[in-house]
Design a protein around this motif. Sequence first.
Motif, PDB file in Angstrom:
ATOM      1  N   LEU A   1      10.421 -14.027   2.854  1.00 19.02           N
ATOM      2  CA  LEU A   1      10.199 -13.549   4.216  1.00 19.02           C
ATOM      3  C   LEU A   1       9.698 -12.102   4.117  1.00 19.02           C
ATOM      4  O   LEU A   1      10.418 -11.239   3.618  1.00 19.02           O
ATOM      5  N   LEU A   2       8.489 -11.859   4.571  1.00 20.36           N
ATOM      6  CA  LEU A   2       7.901 -10.513   4.472  1.00 20.36           C
ATOM      7  C   LEU A   2       7.730  -9.931   5.860  1.00 20.36           C
ATOM      8  O   LEU A   2       7.028 -10.505   6.698  1.00 20.36           O
ATOM      9  N   ASP A   3       8.340  -8.779   6.109  1.00 15.43           N
ATOM     10  CA  ASP A   3       8.257  -8.153   7.433  1.00 15.43           C
ATOM     11  C   ASP A   3       7.356  -6.916   7.384  1.00 15.43           C
ATOM     12  O   ASP A   3       7.725  -5.895   6.806  1.00 15.43           O
ATOM     13  N   GLU A   4       6.177  -7.035   7.975  1.00 14.24           N
ATOM     14  CA  GLU A   4       5.210  -5.925   8.076  1.00 14.24           C
ATOM     15  C   GLU A   4       4.928  -5.258   6.727  1.00 14.24           C
ATOM     16  O   GLU A   4       5.081  -4.038   6.586  1.00 14.24           O
ATOM     17  N   PRO A   5       4.475  -6.011   5.724  1.00 13.04           N
ATOM     18  CA  PRO A   5       4.256  -5.381   4.413  1.00 13.04           C
ATOM     19  C   PRO A   5       3.160  -4.319   4.383  1.00 13.04           C
ATOM     20  O   PRO A   5       3.173  -3.453   3.529  1.00 13.04           O
ATOM     21  N   SER A   6       2.222  -4.364   5.346  1.00 13.89           N
ATOM     22  CA  SER A   6       1.118  -3.388   5.276  1.00 13.89           C
ATOM     23  C   SER A   6       1.326  -2.184   6.187  1.00 13.89           C
ATOM     24  O   SER A   6       0.484  -1.297   6.270  1.00 13.89           O
ATOM     25  N   MET A   7       2.464  -2.140   6.870  1.00 14.20           N
ATOM     26  CA  MET A   7       2.700  -1.095   7.869  1.00 14.20           C
ATOM     27  C   MET A   7       2.656   0.312   7.272  1.00 14.20           C
ATOM     28  O   MET A   7       3.340   0.616   6.295  1.00 14.20           O
ATOM     29  N   GLY A   8       1.831   1.157   7.863  1.00 16.17           N
ATOM     30  CA  GLY A   8       1.771   2.565   7.459  1.00 16.17           C
ATOM     31  C   GLY A   8       1.112   2.811   6.112  1.00 16.17           C
ATOM     32  O   GLY A   8       1.229   3.893   5.558  1.00 16.17           O
ATOM     33  N   LEU A   9       0.419   1.797   5.569  1.00 19.45           N
ATOM     34  CA  LEU A   9      -0.196   1.987   4.259  1.00 19.45           C
ATOM     35  C   LEU A   9      -1.682   2.327   4.383  1.00 19.45           C
ATOM     36  O   LEU A   9      -2.350   1.899   5.322  1.00 19.45           O
ATOM     37  N   ALA A  10      -2.188   3.046   3.394  1.00 23.69           N
ATOM     38  CA  ALA A  10      -3.617   3.353   3.345  1.00 23.69           C
ATOM     39  C   ALA A  10      -4.393   2.042   3.154  1.00 23.69           C
ATOM     40  O   ALA A  10      -3.896   1.125   2.507  1.00 23.69           O
ATOM     41  N   PRO A  11      -5.620   1.955   3.707  1.00 24.05           N
ATOM     42  CA  PRO A  11      -6.401   0.718   3.643  1.00 24.05           C
ATOM     43  C   PRO A  11      -6.515   0.115   2.242  1.00 24.05           C
ATOM     44  O   PRO A  11      -6.446  -1.104   2.071  1.00 24.05           O
ATOM     45  N   LEU A  12      -6.633   0.950   1.232  1.00 21.75           N
ATOM     46  CA  LEU A  12      -6.756   0.460  -0.141  1.00 21.75           C
ATOM     47  C   LEU A  12      -5.490  -0.289  -0.570  1.00 21.75           C
ATOM     48  O   LEU A  12      -5.545  -1.349  -1.191  1.00 21.75           O
ATOM     49  N   PHE A  13      -4.339   0.284  -0.203  1.00 25.44           N
ATOM     50  CA  PHE A  13      -3.060  -0.348  -0.526  1.00 25.44           C
ATOM     51  C   PHE A  13      -2.897  -1.661   0.237  1.00 25.44           C
ATOM     52  O   PHE A  13      -2.345  -2.619  -0.276  1.00 25.44           O
ATOM     53  N   VAL A  14      -3.387  -1.679   1.482  1.00 24.93           N
ATOM     54  CA  VAL A  14      -3.266  -2.890   2.302  1.00 24.93           C
ATOM     55  C   VAL A  14      -3.944  -4.053   1.588  1.00 24.93           C
ATOM     56  O   VAL A  14      -3.396  -5.147   1.467  1.00 24.93           O
ATOM     57  N   LYS A  15      -5.127  -3.788   1.065  1.00 23.97           N
ATOM     58  CA  LYS A  15      -5.892  -4.814   0.348  1.00 23.97           C
ATOM     59  C   LYS A  15      -5.097  -5.333  -0.862  1.00 23.97           C
ATOM     60  O   LYS A  15      -4.978  -6.534  -1.090  1.00 23.97           O
ATOM     61  N   THR A  16      -4.534  -4.385  -1.608  1.00 29.84           N
ATOM     62  CA  THR A  16      -3.736  -4.748  -2.795  1.00 29.84           C
ATOM     63  C   THR A  16      -2.553  -5.621  -2.403  1.00 29.84           C
ATOM     64  O   THR A  16      -2.285  -6.652  -3.023  1.00 29.84           O
ATOM     65  N   ILE A  17      -1.825  -5.200  -1.362  1.00 23.84           N
ATOM     66  CA  ILE A  17      -0.629  -5.935  -0.931  1.00 23.84           C
ATOM     67  C   ILE A  17      -0.995  -7.369  -0.545  1.00 23.84           C
ATOM     68  O   ILE A  17      -0.308  -8.320  -0.907  1.00 23.84           O
ATOM     69  N   PHE A  18      -2.108  -7.544   0.163  1.00 25.54           N
ATOM     70  CA  PHE A  18      -2.500  -8.896   0.572  1.00 25.54           C
ATOM     71  C   PHE A  18      -2.930  -9.753  -0.619  1.00 25.54           C
ATOM     72  O   PHE A  18      -2.660 -10.949  -0.657  1.00 25.54           O
ATOM     73  N   GLN A  19      -3.567  -9.130  -1.604  1.00 29.78           N
ATOM     74  CA  GLN A  19      -3.923  -9.870  -2.821  1.00 29.78           C
ATOM     75  C   GLN A  19      -2.654 -10.341  -3.534  1.00 29.78           C
ATOM     76  O   GLN A  19      -2.570 -11.467  -4.024  1.00 29.78           O
ATOM     77  N   VAL A  20      -1.656  -9.449  -3.554  1.00 30.26           N
ATOM     78  CA  VAL A  20      -0.392  -9.773  -4.219  1.00 30.26           C
ATOM     79  C   VAL A  20       0.338 -10.903  -3.482  1.00 30.26           C
ATOM     80  O   VAL A  20       0.900 -11.803  -4.106  1.00 30.26           O
ATOM     81  N   ILE A  21       0.295 -10.878  -2.163  1.00 23.26           N
ATOM     82  CA  ILE A  21       0.943 -11.948  -1.382  1.00 23.26           C
ATOM     83  C   ILE A  21       0.327 -13.294  -1.776  1.00 23.26           C
ATOM     84  O   ILE A  21       1.034 -14.281  -1.999  1.00 23.26           O
ATOM     85  N   GLN A  22      -0.987 -13.322  -1.910  1.00 25.71           N
ATOM     86  CA  GLN A  22      -1.663 -14.564  -2.313  1.00 25.71           C
ATOM     87  C   GLN A  22      -1.262 -14.984  -3.725  1.00 25.71           C
ATOM     88  O   GLN A  22      -1.044 -16.160  -4.007  1.00 25.71           O
ATOM     89  N   GLU A  23      -1.147 -13.987  -4.598  1.00 29.58           N
ATOM     90  CA  GLU A  23      -0.775 -14.267  -5.990  1.00 29.58           C
ATOM     91  C   GLU A  23       0.646 -14.841  -6.073  1.00 29.58           C
ATOM     92  O   GLU A  23       0.897 -15.814  -6.787  1.00 29.58           O
ATOM     93  N   ILE A  24       1.566 -14.243  -5.323  1.00 27.55           N
ATOM     94  CA  ILE A  24       2.956 -14.727  -5.304  1.00 27.55           C
ATOM     95  C   ILE A  24       2.967 -16.176  -4.804  1.00 27.55           C
ATOM     96  O   ILE A  24       3.655 -17.043  -5.338  1.00 27.55           O
TER      97      ILE A  24
END
Length: 235
Positions: A157-180
């Motif tokens: 369960l992921l609650d707002e993983p991209s909140m308050g992050l720089a755009p570059l980090f947002v991209k990384t986090i979403f790639q990681v969600i797909q990988e998981i």
Amino acid sequence: MLKVEGINVYYGNIQALKGVTLEVNEGEIVTLIGANGAGKSTLLKTLSGLLKPKTGSITYLGKSISGKAAQTIVKAGISHVPEGRRVFANMTVEENLELGAYLRKDAAGIRADLDRVYEIFPRLLERKKQASGTLSGGEQQMLAMGRAIMARPKLLLLDEPSMGLAPLFVKTIFQVIQEINNNGTTILLVEQNANMALSIADRAYVIETGRVVLSGTAKELQASEELKLAYLGGH
């Protein structure tokens, strides 16, 4: 895998969830979209045992988990990464990660998962001996997700993983969600960035003032005029 039927949840006299029904199938990424205060975080807290539904049922892998203690739910294979990246600031990155595996006894498996987290997040490997409180917001989000992976959840369960992050980090986090997800973990994602969430999700539910008002495949919702106006920046 997860079936939520007609749950009603209250904070004191205020009803936060009103008859919410949804399901998550094994292997999916399902996203919850809605404005702030719509009840999305409340739903995740209820699923992870931090809040108790007044009525309705929650079934996970065929067994009822309604009103069960949070620890029992973690043991059953559900991990929750709450909003706001709660890391233990005075502990090192590695100590935080090891805490994620506190219910596990398989030393070799824990070691392998630690290596995997470092592979997914090389930044954490560089900072493994550093106090977690000194990390940037993006790094703390990586750590919170890494710690959840260490519990080897079946459902994350992921609650707002991209909140308050720089755009570059947002991209990384979403790639990681797909990988998981590709590695076999089912994901229920709460995310303000509706476009990004729909781009990786299989299905989505839209929550407004505690009710599910719309649901469908991610593609259907991306094409929905109603949704575009409300959440996808109108284009």
